[in-house]
Scaffold this active site. Structure first.
Site, mmCIF file in Angstrom:
data_model
loop_
_atom_site.group_PDB
_atom_site.id
_atom_site.type_symbol
_atom_site.label_atom_id
_atom_site.label_comp_id
_atom_site.label_asym_id
_atom_site.label_seq_id
_atom_site.Cartn_x
_atom_site.Cartn_y
_atom_site.Cartn_z
ATOM 1 N N ASN A 70 -13.578 6.944 -5.184
ATOM 2 C CA ASN A 70 -12.016 6.962 -5.255
ATOM 3 C C ASN A 70 -11.824 8.291 -5.802
ATOM 4 O O ASN A 70 -10.543 8.938 -5.343
ATOM 5 C CB ASN A 70 -11.413 5.861 -5.890
ATOM 6 C CG ASN A 70 -11.253 4.535 -5.028
ATOM 7 O OD1 ASN A 70 -11.823 4.639 -3.887
ATOM 8 N ND2 ASN A 70 -11.133 3.538 -5.842
ATOM 9 N N ARG A 97 -8.070 4.643 5.293
ATOM 10 C CA ARG A 97 -6.667 4.370 5.018
ATOM 11 C C ARG A 97 -6.300 5.624 3.961
ATOM 12 O O ARG A 97 -5.128 6.280 3.962
ATOM 13 C CB ARG A 97 -6.492 3.207 4.257
ATOM 14 C CG ARG A 97 -5.203 2.761 4.228
ATOM 15 C CD ARG A 97 -4.901 1.514 3.545
ATOM 16 N NE ARG A 97 -3.477 1.386 3.403
ATOM 17 C CZ ARG A 97 -2.785 1.987 2.571
ATOM 18 N NH1 ARG A 97 -3.092 2.699 1.619
ATOM 19 N NH2 ARG A 97 -1.474 1.845 2.459
ATOM 20 N N PRO A 126 1.916 -1.079 1.598
ATOM 21 C CA PRO A 126 2.761 -0.232 2.018
ATOM 22 C C PRO A 126 2.810 1.235 1.582
ATOM 23 O O PRO A 126 1.974 1.497 0.487
ATOM 24 C CB PRO A 126 3.936 -0.774 1.594
ATOM 25 C CG PRO A 126 3.700 -1.937 0.297
ATOM 26 C CD PRO A 126 2.184 -2.041 0.664
ATOM 27 N N ASP A 137 5.808 2.985 0.443
ATOM 28 C CA ASP A 137 7.164 3.330 -0.136
ATOM 29 C C ASP A 137 7.320 3.950 -1.493
ATOM 30 O O ASP A 137 8.117 4.959 -1.594
ATOM 31 C CB ASP A 137 7.922 1.935 -0.319
ATOM 32 C CG ASP A 137 7.273 1.038 -1.181
ATOM 33 O OD1 ASP A 137 6.071 0.724 -1.123
ATOM 34 O OD2 ASP A 137 7.766 0.092 -1.958
ATOM 35 N N LEU A 138 6.375 3.909 -2.341
ATOM 36 C CA LEU A 138 6.187 4.565 -3.592
ATOM 37 C C LEU A 138 5.886 5.962 -3.411
ATOM 38 O O LEU A 138 6.531 6.749 -3.824
ATOM 39 C CB LEU A 138 5.581 4.044 -4.496
ATOM 40 C CG LEU A 138 5.864 2.465 -4.934
ATOM 41 C CD1 LEU A 138 4.723 1.803 -6.100
ATOM 42 C CD2 LEU A 138 7.043 2.588 -5.750
ATOM 43 N N VAL A 166 -3.128 -7.928 -7.680
ATOM 44 C CA VAL A 166 -3.073 -6.319 -7.101
ATOM 45 C C VAL A 166 -2.960 -6.492 -5.773
ATOM 46 O O VAL A 166 -1.860 -6.117 -5.036
ATOM 47 C CB VAL A 166 -4.340 -5.595 -7.510
ATOM 48 C CG1 VAL A 166 -3.845 -3.950 -7.120
ATOM 49 C CG2 VAL A 166 -3.981 -5.567 -9.096
ATOM 50 N N ARG A 221 -19.251 2.257 3.533
ATOM 51 C CA ARG A 221 -17.883 3.056 3.431
ATOM 52 C C ARG A 221 -18.165 3.305 1.598
ATOM 53 O O ARG A 221 -17.431 4.360 1.628
ATOM 54 C CB ARG A 221 -16.764 2.372 3.591
ATOM 55 C CG ARG A 221 -16.358 1.855 4.905
ATOM 56 C CD ARG A 221 -15.136 1.260 5.035
ATOM 57 N NE ARG A 221 -14.081 1.887 4.277
ATOM 58 C CZ ARG A 221 -12.808 1.483 4.245
ATOM 59 N NH1 ARG A 221 -12.614 0.352 4.960
ATOM 60 N NH2 ARG A 221 -11.981 2.420 3.366
HETATM 61 C C1 UD1 Z 1 -6.663 2.445 -4.882
HETATM 62 C C2 UD1 Z 1 -8.152 2.400 -4.650
HETATM 63 C C3 UD1 Z 1 -8.731 0.848 -4.400
HETATM 64 C C4 UD1 Z 1 -8.087 0.058 -5.459
HETATM 65 C C5 UD1 Z 1 -6.537 0.341 -5.696
HETATM 66 C C6 UD1 Z 1 -6.125 -0.646 -7.134
HETATM 67 C C7 UD1 Z 1 -8.526 4.488 -3.365
HETATM 68 C C8 UD1 Z 1 -8.895 5.297 -2.230
HETATM 69 N N1 UD1 Z 1 -8.428 3.204 -3.500
HETATM 70 O O1 UD1 Z 1 -6.102 1.900 -4.040
HETATM 71 O O2 UD1 Z 1 -9.921 0.924 -4.393
HETATM 72 O O3 UD1 Z 1 -8.398 -1.297 -5.076
HETATM 73 O O4 UD1 Z 1 -6.410 1.455 -6.023
HETATM 74 O O5 UD1 Z 1 -6.957 -0.117 -7.922
HETATM 75 O O6 UD1 Z 1 -8.296 5.071 -4.711
HETATM 76 N N2 UD1 Z 1 1.974 -0.358 -3.252
HETATM 77 C C9 UD1 Z 1 3.251 -0.452 -2.960
HETATM 78 N N3 UD1 Z 1 3.841 0.541 -2.353
HETATM 79 C C10 UD1 Z 1 3.039 1.910 -2.480
HETATM 80 C C11 UD1 Z 1 1.867 1.631 -2.945
HETATM 81 C C12 UD1 Z 1 1.276 0.605 -3.248
HETATM 82 O O7 UD1 Z 1 3.776 -1.829 -3.121
HETATM 83 O O8 UD1 Z 1 3.773 2.858 -2.113
HETATM 84 C C13 UD1 Z 1 1.253 -1.853 -3.839
HETATM 85 C C14 UD1 Z 1 0.089 -2.018 -2.956
HETATM 86 O O9 UD1 Z 1 0.280 -2.742 -1.899
HETATM 87 C C15 UD1 Z 1 -0.619 -2.892 -3.865
HETATM 88 C C16 UD1 Z 1 -0.665 -2.387 -5.179
HETATM 89 O O10 UD1 Z 1 0.550 -1.489 -5.189
HETATM 90 O O11 UD1 Z 1 -0.260 -4.250 -3.992
HETATM 91 C C17 UD1 Z 1 -1.856 -1.519 -5.632
HETATM 92 O O12 UD1 Z 1 -2.014 -0.484 -4.676
HETATM 93 P P1 UD1 Z 1 -2.350 1.055 -5.136
HETATM 94 O O13 UD1 Z 1 -2.755 1.240 -6.405
HETATM 95 O O14 UD1 Z 1 -1.765 1.963 -4.487
HETATM 96 O O15 UD1 Z 1 -3.708 1.247 -4.407
HETATM 97 P P2 UD1 Z 1 -4.425 2.324 -3.568
HETATM 98 O O16 UD1 Z 1 -4.140 3.660 -3.903
HETATM 99 O O17 UD1 Z 1 -4.214 1.840 -2.129
#
Ligand code: UD1
Length: 416
Positions: free
Chosen positions: A23, A93, A123, A125-126, A327, A397
């Site tokens: 990551n 992704r 999503p 959105d953030l 999460v 992966r």
């Molecule tokens: C990253 C990691 C993944 C890990 C996750 C949580 C990478 C490439 N992947 O994923 O391995 O499992 O952190 O530690 O670094 N969310 C929203 N809106 C947004 C963005 C996120 O609602 O715009 C929510 C997601 O749906 C989820 C939560 O926030 O429920 C955590 O997601 P996020 O921390 O963003 O994970 P990733 O960055 O996708």
């Protein structure tokens, strides 16, 4: 299609070396596009996710040169394509992490929407809220997120949830913006700190990474440099759990022990001996394991990426353990595969109640995501008889040379 075969019942013993963090590498490779000069990255793991991202940036016109098994040189000219098509994004992704750097340096980005994945809706959105606060205009057209801007301008942004990807993406976008950006309620994962350290080594001005508030003073441009990515705490954690589950004695090298502190605490609670030295951790499981309760949370809470592997271990721990997944909503589905191996697990909503059984039985099982795949390996290692895991591409992966590393510590595993 490749499959992994495991003959269970062997205790893992020996020493294993951890590769660079997936990551962190994905974020740092994306951030390299911000640099005006050549960037050389070391400790880059040889895994599919990283190789796919390197192909994606090469297709944009970035010069990518392999300099050895774990080093890569990246040079991003002043003119590149800023369009990433769906056929590439759907493989990875995390290619959404290119949005921030492309907007900041090239004022334009078109990235196909990654869509959902097997662990939840995920999503963006953030991310979008952050880019808009910095002055970019974003729209969703024909399955693409399209962004454009003139030079971004610093702003104050509060994240409703400390998303890892959003924190990284907005931080990368803010680095070249005019004035100061203050990011509040950000993710504190070690990969965020690594990304900030990398960007600062190129001339960025980021303070506070690893705390709730990150302040970024925008600079006009970033230079080049050489940087080594941190070790992968989730790969390390997976070997720690495999060692504990098989009642083994394994030394794990190239690890920053504070990064796995939440797991160490839970393993100790489960009656596993964990010895910490400088960049080395030893996991010894002599005694009978005890049931534990786990709630996944953003760092420094217990990582969602370790939840499935720990569930595999708990399937054979006498007593009742409870896991709450806070999460990602779909991340308990691996329980269904464990049940096919004889585990007793009840899943309701985000909670799994695990009643330890004496033994798992080897079976044909299917990985549904990367960490579920790793967890099925742990389950196969402790099961009676043979386990056959399909969908191994998920495992590749994120785990470098997984079967070679496991064989070197005594596992009976092969790939066909
Ligand atoms: C990253 C990691 C993944 C890990 C996750 C949580 C990478 C490439 N992947 O994923 O391995 O499992 O952190 O530690 O670094 N969310 C929203 N809106 C947004 C963005 C996120 O609602 O715009 C929510 C997601 O749906 C989820 C939560 O926030 O429920 C955590 O997601 P996020 O921390 O963003 O994970 P990733 O960055 O996708």
């Amino acid at each position: 299609m490749q499959k992994l075969y495991i003959k269970g019942g062997k205790s893992l013993k020996g020493t294993v070396r951890i590769s660079g963090a997936k990551n962190a590498a994905l974020a740092i490779i994306s951030a390299s596009l911000l640099a005006q000069e050549t960037v050389c990255l070391d400790n880059i793991p040889d895994i599919t996710d990283v190789n796919v991202l390197l192909d994606i940036v090469a297709n944009l016109g970035v010069e990518v040169v392999r300099k050895g098994p774990d080093s890569v040189e990246i040079t991003t000219p002043d003119r590149i394509s800023t369009i990433t098509p769906y056929r590439e994004v759907k493989k990875l992704r995390a290619s959404n992490l290119l949005l921030g750097p492309l907007l900041a340096r090239f004022c334009n980005a078109e990235i196909a929407l990654p869509g959902g994945c097997n662990i939840g809706s995920r999503p963006m959105d953030l991310h979008i809220k952050g880019f808009e606060a910095l002055g970019a205009a974003l729209s969703l057209e024909h399955g693409f997120i399209k962004g454009c801007c003139s030079r971004l301008t610093g702003s104050k942004i509060y994240l409703d949830f400390p998303s890892v990807g959003a924190t990284e993406n907005i931080m990368m976008a803010a680095v070249l913006s005019k004035g100061q950006t203050v990011l509040e309620n950000v993710a504190k994962e070690p990969e965020i700190v690594d990304l900030a350290n990398f960007l600062n080594s190129l001339g960025a001005k980021i303070r506070g990474a690893g705390t709730d508030v990150i302040k970024i003073d925008g600079v006009d441009q970033l230079g080049g440099g050489r940087y080594s990515v941190i070790p992968d705490r989730i790969e390390a954690g997976t070997f720690m759990v495999a060692a504990a589950a098989t009642h083994g004695n394994v030394t794990i090298e190239n690890i920053i022990s504070t990064h796995v502190e939440p797991l160490i605490a839970k393993l100790r609670e489960a009656n596993v001996e964990v010895l910490e030295e400088d960049e080395i951790i030893r996991v010894i499981a002599r005694e009978e394991l005890r049931p534990i309760d786990i709630k996944t949370l953003p760092y420094p809470g217990f990582p969602t990426d370790m939840q499935s592997q720990v569930m595999a271990m708990l399937t054979v721990v006498k007593g009742t353990s409870v896991i709450v997944e806070n999460v990602f909503e779909n991340r308990l589905q691996v329980a269904d595969e464990f049940k096919r191996m004889g585990a007793k697990i009840k899943v309701e909503g985000r909670t799994a109640v695990i009643q330890g059984v004496q033994r798992l039985q080897g079976a044909q099982v299917k990985a549904s995501d990367l960490r579920a795949g790793a967890a099925l390996i742990v389950a196969g290692l402790i099961a009676d008889g043979d386990t056959e895991i399909c969908n191994t591409f998920y495992i590749d992966r994120g785990y470098e040379k997984i079967e070679q590393k496991l064989i070197s510590i005594g596992a009976d595993i092969s790939r066909i």
